[in-house]
Design a protein around this motif. Structure first.
Motif, PDB file in Angstrom:
ATOM      1  N   VAL A 264       0.835  -1.210   0.000  1.00  0.00           N
ATOM      2  CA  VAL A 264       0.000   0.000   0.000  1.00  0.00           C
ATOM      3  C   VAL A 264       0.864   1.253   0.000  1.00  0.00           C
ATOM      4  O   VAL A 264       0.692   2.154  -0.836  1.00  0.00           O
ATOM      5  N   VAL A 265       1.810   1.327   0.938  1.00  0.00           N
ATOM      6  CA  VAL A 265       2.585   2.575   1.064  1.00  0.00           C
ATOM      7  C   VAL A 265       3.516   2.767  -0.133  1.00  0.00           C
ATOM      8  O   VAL A 265       3.726   3.901  -0.583  1.00  0.00           O
TER       9      VAL A 265
ATOM     10  N   VAL B 226       1.351   4.011  -3.043  1.00  0.00           N
ATOM     11  CA  VAL B 226       1.014   5.431  -2.906  1.00  0.00           C
ATOM     12  C   VAL B 226       2.247   6.295  -3.169  1.00  0.00           C
ATOM     13  O   VAL B 226       2.173   7.320  -3.862  1.00  0.00           O
TER      14      VAL B 226
ATOM     15  N   THR C 283       3.102   7.052  -6.794  1.00  0.00           N
ATOM     16  CA  THR C 283       2.367   8.091  -7.512  1.00  0.00           C
ATOM     17  C   THR C 283       3.068   9.437  -7.425  1.00  0.00           C
ATOM     18  O   THR C 283       2.679  10.384  -8.100  1.00  0.00           O
TER      19      THR C 283
ATOM     20  N   ALA D  99       3.221  10.962  -4.439  1.00  0.00           N
ATOM     21  CA  ALA D  99       2.530  11.660  -3.364  1.00  0.00           C
ATOM     22  C   ALA D  99       3.494  12.034  -2.252  1.00  0.00           C
ATOM     23  O   ALA D  99       4.543  11.404  -2.061  1.00  0.00           O
TER      24      ALA D  99
ATOM     25  N   PRO E 198      -0.276  11.794   2.323  1.00  0.00           N
ATOM     26  CA  PRO E 198      -1.061  10.678   1.775  1.00  0.00           C
ATOM     27  C   PRO E 198      -0.486   9.305   2.132  1.00  0.00           C
ATOM     28  O   PRO E 198      -1.231   8.347   2.345  1.00  0.00           O
ATOM     29  N   ILE E 199       0.840   9.218   2.178  1.00  0.00           N
ATOM     30  CA  ILE E 199       1.466   7.947   2.550  1.00  0.00           C
ATOM     31  C   ILE E 199       1.112   7.597   3.991  1.00  0.00           C
ATOM     32  O   ILE E 199       0.791   6.437   4.313  1.00  0.00           O
TER      33      ILE E 199
ATOM     34  N   ALA F  40      -2.585   6.505   4.062  1.00  0.00           N
ATOM     35  CA  ALA F  40      -2.775   5.186   3.465  1.00  0.00           C
ATOM     36  C   ALA F  40      -2.173   4.087   4.337  1.00  0.00           C
ATOM     37  O   ALA F  40      -2.774   3.018   4.517  1.00  0.00           O
TER      38      ALA F  40
ATOM     39  N   THR G  32       2.679  -3.093  -7.184  1.00  0.00           N
ATOM     40  CA  THR G  32       1.960  -1.928  -6.647  1.00  0.00           C
ATOM     41  C   THR G  32       2.716  -0.634  -6.921  1.00  0.00           C
ATOM     42  O   THR G  32       2.094   0.408  -7.178  1.00  0.00           O
TER      43      THR G  32
ATOM     44  N   GLY H  66       1.168   2.409  -9.033  1.00  0.00           N
ATOM     45  CA  GLY H  66       1.168   3.782  -8.489  1.00  0.00           C
ATOM     46  C   GLY H  66       1.867   4.743  -9.414  1.00  0.00           C
ATOM     47  O   GLY H  66       1.391   5.863  -9.640  1.00  0.00           O
TER      48      GLY H  66
ATOM     49  N   GLY I  53       0.340   7.936 -11.307  1.00  0.00           N
ATOM     50  CA  GLY I  53       0.910   9.258 -11.088  1.00  0.00           C
ATOM     51  C   GLY I  53       1.283   9.951 -12.386  1.00  0.00           C
ATOM     52  O   GLY I  53       1.020  11.144 -12.586  1.00  0.00           O
TER      53      GLY I  53
ATOM     54  N   VAL J 148      -4.218  10.602 -10.579  1.00  0.00           N
ATOM     55  CA  VAL J 148      -4.247  10.991  -9.156  1.00  0.00           C
ATOM     56  C   VAL J 148      -3.348  12.185  -8.943  1.00  0.00           C
ATOM     57  O   VAL J 148      -2.484  12.482  -9.744  1.00  0.00           O
TER      58      VAL J 148
END
Length: 242
Positions: free
Chosen positions: A43-44, A47, A50, A52, A56-57, A60, A229, A233, A237, A242
């Motif tokens: 997940v991290v 994110v 992207t 970010a 946001p990290i 998430a 992932t 992401g 991005g 996003v």
């Protein structure tokens, strides 16, 4: 009756059951930690891929930790509750049989010992003595492999599963937050792969399988998950989605 200690310390069902259950709990804990490591890291890293910022990290990662821990706890609670219900049903059934047909149950217990290689006379004497001491326990341990004092608790299982997930997931979460700049993604990758080496080795050791093969599977699976992932992401991005 010198044979009786040998029956109970020879490594048959009654004592193997307790050991097997402890090993199952340990294996479940390792797998829960492994799940936390991979899912939170995925997940991290996704994110972060992207482009970010840290906020946001953080959001998430926190959601992944909390959601994963609750999901593991609920799943384990439901699973172990079903197992506990089955064990209680078996205990109740055995208790009814002992009340309604004690002679048949005595013969059954003697036959179980005889099937393990004990002479007929000794098996019957063992069955008589154990029945006089605690008939229900004797039948549950020898016939079914259940310790009536060690019926699993779904609440304990749920708590242990959630804690195992959190212990695993906190590693990638902290690494990606604490390492500054672009290096955070690489640092997270390396930390996760190192952690997966540890959990893979422990899991293989518990299962008695090849440590090299088990660890390699674990590391490759984690690397694929993180790479996928991160790529998703990064694609989101660069596409401006996003």
């Amino acid at each position: 009756m010198s044979e009786m200690p040998n029956i109970h310390t020879s490594g048959h069902e009654p004592h193997q059951g307790g050991l097997a259950q402890r090993l199952n709990w340990l294996r479940a804990g390792v797998l829960g930690a492994n799940d936390g490591i991979i899912s939170v890291a995925a997940v991290v890293v996704g994110v972060a891929g992207t482009g970010a910022g840290i906020a946001p990290i953080l959001a998430a990662g926190t959601a992944a930790l909390a959601g994963g821990a609750f999901s593991m706890a609920v799943g384990e609670y439901v699973s172990v509750s079903s197992q506990r219900d089955s064990e209680h049903a078996l205990i109740a059934k055995e208790r009814r049989e002992l009340e309604t047909m004690p002679e048949e149950e005595l013969e059954e217990l003697a036959a179980l010992y005889e099937a393990r290689g004990v002479s007929s006379a000794t098996a019957r004497q063992l069955a008589l003595e154990l029945t006089e001491h605690d008939a229900l326990r004797a039948h549950l341990e020898v016939e079914i492999g259940i310790d009536p004092d060690d019926v699993v608790s779904p609440w304990h299982a749920a708590f242990a599963s959630a804690v195992a997930f959190l212990c695993g997931g906190i590693l990638p979460f902290l690494v990606i937050l604490l390492v500054p700049g672009p290096a955070r993604i690489l640092a997270t990758f390396l930390a996760v792969l190192a952690a997966l080496v540890v959990t893979g080795t422990i899991s293989a050791r518990i299962g008695g399988s090849s440590k090299r093969r088990g660890t390699l599977r674990n590391v490759i699976g984690g690397a694929i998950a993180l790479s996928a992932t991160f790529a998703i992401g990064a694609l989101l991005g660069t596409s401006g989605a996003v």
